[in-house]
Enzyme design. Structure first.
Site, mmCIF file in Angstrom:
data_model
loop_
_atom_site.group_PDB
_atom_site.id
_atom_site.type_symbol
_atom_site.label_atom_id
_atom_site.label_comp_id
_atom_site.label_asym_id
_atom_site.label_seq_id
_atom_site.Cartn_x
_atom_site.Cartn_y
_atom_site.Cartn_z
ATOM 1 N N GLU A 252 -2.623 -5.118 -0.172
ATOM 2 C CA GLU A 252 -1.359 -4.406 -0.096
ATOM 3 C C GLU A 252 -0.211 -5.327 0.332
ATOM 4 O O GLU A 252 -0.308 -6.042 1.331
ATOM 5 C CB GLU A 252 -1.511 -3.241 0.897
ATOM 6 C CG GLU A 252 -0.284 -2.372 1.065
ATOM 7 C CD GLU A 252 0.232 -1.812 -0.248
ATOM 8 O OE1 GLU A 252 -0.555 -1.267 -1.016
ATOM 9 O OE2 GLU A 252 1.447 -1.954 -0.507
ATOM 10 N N THR A 296 1.509 -0.164 -6.421
ATOM 11 C CA THR A 296 0.090 -0.551 -6.444
ATOM 12 C C THR A 296 -0.574 -0.103 -7.744
ATOM 13 O O THR A 296 -1.328 -0.855 -8.369
ATOM 14 C CB THR A 296 -0.692 0.089 -5.282
ATOM 15 O OG1 THR A 296 0.003 -0.155 -4.085
ATOM 16 C CG2 THR A 296 -2.094 -0.478 -5.170
ATOM 17 N N HIS A 411 0.998 -2.219 4.742
ATOM 18 C CA HIS A 411 1.934 -1.410 3.949
ATOM 19 C C HIS A 411 3.173 -1.134 4.790
ATOM 20 O O HIS A 411 3.064 -0.937 5.989
ATOM 21 C CB HIS A 411 1.254 -0.094 3.548
ATOM 22 C CG HIS A 411 1.981 0.655 2.468
ATOM 23 N ND1 HIS A 411 3.198 1.274 2.674
ATOM 24 C CD2 HIS A 411 1.662 0.874 1.176
ATOM 25 C CE1 HIS A 411 3.595 1.831 1.542
ATOM 26 N NE2 HIS A 411 2.679 1.606 0.611
ATOM 27 N N ASP A 470 -0.668 -7.161 -4.407
ATOM 28 C CA ASP A 470 -0.287 -6.197 -5.453
ATOM 29 C C ASP A 470 1.191 -6.291 -5.839
ATOM 30 O O ASP A 470 1.552 -6.209 -7.008
ATOM 31 C CB ASP A 470 -0.698 -4.762 -5.086
ATOM 32 C CG ASP A 470 -0.067 -4.238 -3.802
ATOM 33 O OD1 ASP A 470 0.608 -5.017 -3.091
ATOM 34 O OD2 ASP A 470 -0.258 -3.037 -3.513
HETATM 35 C C1 GP9 Z 1 -1.562 4.172 -1.761
HETATM 36 C C2 GP9 Z 1 -1.481 2.702 -1.662
HETATM 37 C C3 GP9 Z 1 -0.072 2.255 -1.473
HETATM 38 O O1 GP9 Z 1 -2.812 4.661 -2.045
HETATM 39 O O2 GP9 Z 1 -2.076 2.118 -2.753
HETATM 40 O O3 GP9 Z 1 0.661 2.468 -2.593
HETATM 41 P P1 GP9 Z 1 2.076 1.766 -2.827
HETATM 42 O O4 GP9 Z 1 3.079 2.530 -2.048
HETATM 43 O O5 GP9 Z 1 1.981 0.358 -2.380
HETATM 44 O O6 GP9 Z 1 2.258 1.872 -4.279
HETATM 45 MN MN MN Z 2 0.911 -1.360 -2.751
#
Ligand code: GP9
Ligand code: MN
Length: 633
Positions: A252, A296, A411, A470
């Site tokens: 992430e 993501t 995140h 990602d």
């Molecule tokens: C949510 C995680 C985060 O399941 O994959 O998503 P994002 O906000 O980075 O797209």
């Molecule tokens: Mn993400």
């Protein structure tokens, strides 16, 4: 309201009864996560807004008995919609979507278990409907109302106003709720189940119409183009990992600028830095994230399909029902068992549906993990606990397997418990950037620990391990702090594009050939690269990336907005830059690279736009349904 007699109109009573009931279901029966008072408020308001919207339509019926009938049946139908969603939710922790209604298989699952899903107390949920029926039949004289035109218009205006108010609050609480469409749960929480179904219906019919009007006629051009860009010669790594497990870790918000870098004179990612040096690791230092609004999920889409995400919305959401020829599907053909591990709710980004279309056998979501107060933060389970708890599942698989892990701790807004912090935050005007470093370090440690567990369990030797960021974690809103950290005067459009670099590591235990790879590359390239490492032919496949180990590559990577990075030039924000120096190429002839003769970015830009168009054609037209990729399933 212009009412002749002093009756309380049934539509108001119905609104209140049905609204309360719906609220109770949302709040206490569905397991919706509410994080703050605003979310609580929106959840409380929206049932009444929806109920008012529907029931107030009864004022347009002149005839009293038609008014009553309308209220009776809408309350019953409304309740049935709610109730079917509730039953569906008890199995899937998700809400019904229109395509699911038409998928016999899905509903079949529900059908066989429907009796076990009905709870005794469920009949209480119908009490309001019973009251409405009773009143509408027996007490008609007391509740029937004659409305003048002004009363009717007032009711309509009122319902639209309430709806607008609800949408406004929802958009405030979740910016881009409607354009990005992250999650059905968010939609239901914010606009209610009925408006969610309306929204879903509109979205689906748009998608379906485009699909209906598409035919095979675009395929020959697309195939020709794809043939032209596919790498022709095999690299000497072709087949080096044949039959091995693939462990893919999507990290992430991990950006490349933290690799081999410091904050407060401390290394940020000691483990990943050690991987860069490792003789079994290929580290791609000019590897770009190419995601759009689907974040993501877009990066997953790029990796699994080597197709581009869409310019608006998340393709995971809008085209989850398409035919694909994805990486897991192709691996399945070779006997692989495909799984995803991600400790978030399964419906987020429509993953639960999309993963089936991509050929995954099983998705280990939040429910597969023990998530406690202590082992979670921010978005949920902490990365260390996530890997720790996943290893037992990996051990239980027959080999070879392909498993994708999606981390969560790093995140936005980068919260971390004190006990997990091993380096100090940065010091700038942006808390986001400041806190980014300690969470990146935490994830780096989690990865190190995971490697160790893989070694301890013996899985390591038979696997290749891919680690990929990602997308960006630090948005443009933090440019000032970012430029302070990087020691730049400011962040130019060129710098911004360079900041879209995310690390990619391909670790092949025992290969001994690892090195730092510097060519321009992107997430679009991952699928052919992995397939070729595994010795799987891609000649008949349709995709837009290149094998990262081949020297026959198209020489640029593009972004969803038409920007690109080529070996020599960068096109960003409509201007052309020298890739090496970051200087604009030709002051006089710089902007508007689309059509400037003599501008070195112009010819590449034309290809870029064509390529995006082809990828979009495939997705919007669901064109892979017309292609026989030679798979048996
Ligand atoms: C949510 C995680 C985060 O399941 O994959 O998503 P994002 O906000 O980075 O797209
Ligand atoms: Mn993400």
């Amino acid at each position: 309201m212009d009412v002749k007699r002093k009756n309380i109109p049934l539509f108001l009573t119905s609104t209140i009864l049905f609204g309360i009931k719906t609220y109770i279901i949302y709040r206490f029966i569905f397991n919706l996560e509410l994080k703050n008072a605003m979310q609580e408020l929106i959840l409380f308001i929206n049932p009444f807004v929806s109920a008012f919207l529907i029931f107030s339509m009864s004022v347009w019926f002149k005839n009293h008995s038609a008014q009553m009938k309308f209220l009776r049946y809408t309350s019953l139908i409304g309740m049935l919609i709610l109730y079917f969603n509730l039953l569906f939710y008890r199995v899937n922790t998700d809400f019904i979507t229109i395509p699911q209604l038409f998928q016999a298989g899905n509903m079949g699952d529900l059908g066989s278990s429907i009796l076990t899903l009905i709870k005794v107390y469920d009949f209480l949920l119908f009490v309001d409907v019973i009251i409405i029926w009773y009143l509408s039949k027996k007490k008609r004289d007391m509740i029937a109302v004659n409305y003048h035109k002004s009363g009717k218009v007032f009711a309509l205006a009122m319902s639209l106003l309430l709806l607008a108010g609800n949408f406004f609050l929802a958009e405030m609480e979740r910016p881009q709720l409607f354009t990005r469409t992250f999650d059905r749960e968010y939609l239901v929480k914010n606009i209610g189940i009925f408006n969610y179904h309306m929204y879903d219906a509109i979205m689906q019919s748009k998608v379906k119409t485009q699909r209906v009007f598409a035919d095979e006629s675009k395929l020959p051009d697309i195939k020709e183009y794809v043939n032209e860009i596919q790498s022709k010669n095999q690299s000497d790594l072709y087949g080096i990992a044949e039959g091995k497990n693939v462990i893919f870790i999507s990290v992430e918000s991990l950006q490349n600028f933290v690799i081999n870098n410091e904050v407060n004179r401390e290394e940020i990612t000691p483990f990943l830095n050690s991987l860069v040096e490792n003789e079994d690791t290929f580290y791609f230092e000019n590897f770009y994230s190419q995601v759009a609004q689907g974040r993501t999920s877009d990066s997953e889409f790029l990796v699994e399909n080597s197709l581009y995400p869409l310019s608006s919305g998340a393709v995971f959401f809008t085209h989850g029902q398409n035919e694909y020829n994805a990486l897991p599907e192709q691996l399945k053909e070779k006997g692989y068992y495909n799984t995803v591990f991600h400790a978030n709710n399964k419906s987020f980004w429509n993953r639960d549906q999309m993963y089936k279309s991509l050929g995954y056998d099983y998705y280990y979501g939040e429910k597969a993990y023990e998530v406690t107060e202590n082992n979670s933060i921010g978005w949920g389970l902490k990365d260390k606990a996530f890997f720790e708890q996943s290893i037992k599942y990996l051990q239980s698989f027959e080999q070879p397997f392909y498993s994708k892990f999606i981390t969560l701790t790093n995140h936005f807004p980068f919260n971390l418990d004190e006990e997990d912090r091993t380096i100090e935050p940065y010091d700038s005007n942006s808390n986001t950037l400041n806190n980014y470093f300690p969470t990146v370090r935490y994830t780096d440690e989690a990865l190190e620990q995971f490697f160790k567990q893989l070694k301890d369990t013996g899985i390591y030797e038979d696997s290749i391990i891919v680690i990929m960021g990602d997308h960006f974690g630090i948005s443009e809103n933090h440019n000032k702090a970012m430029s302070q950290y990087l020691g730049n005067e400011k962040i130019t459009p060129y710098d911004h594009l360079q900041l879209q670099r995310v690390p990619l590591f391909i670790h092949i235990p025992g290969s001994g050939k690892g090195k730092v790879m510097s060519d321009v590359s992107g997430q679009i390239d991952v699928k052919p690269t992995l397939l070729h490492l595994l010795g799987i032919e891609t000649e008949n496949d349709i995709y837009f990336g290149n094998d990262l180990f081949s020297d026959d590559r198209k020489g640029y990577i593009l972004f969803r907005n038409g920007d690109f990075v080529s070996e020599n030039y960068v096109s960003a924000g409509g201007s052309c830059y020298n890739r090496e120096t970051g200087a604009p190429v030709d002051e006089n002839n710089n902007s508007g690279v689309e059509d400037k003769v003599g501008n070195p970015c112009t010819p590449i830009k034309k290809r870029v736009m064509k390529e995006l168009q082809y990828s979009d054609d495939i997705i919007y037209g669901d064109l892979f349904r017309f292609v026989n990729f030679g798979r048996s399933n």
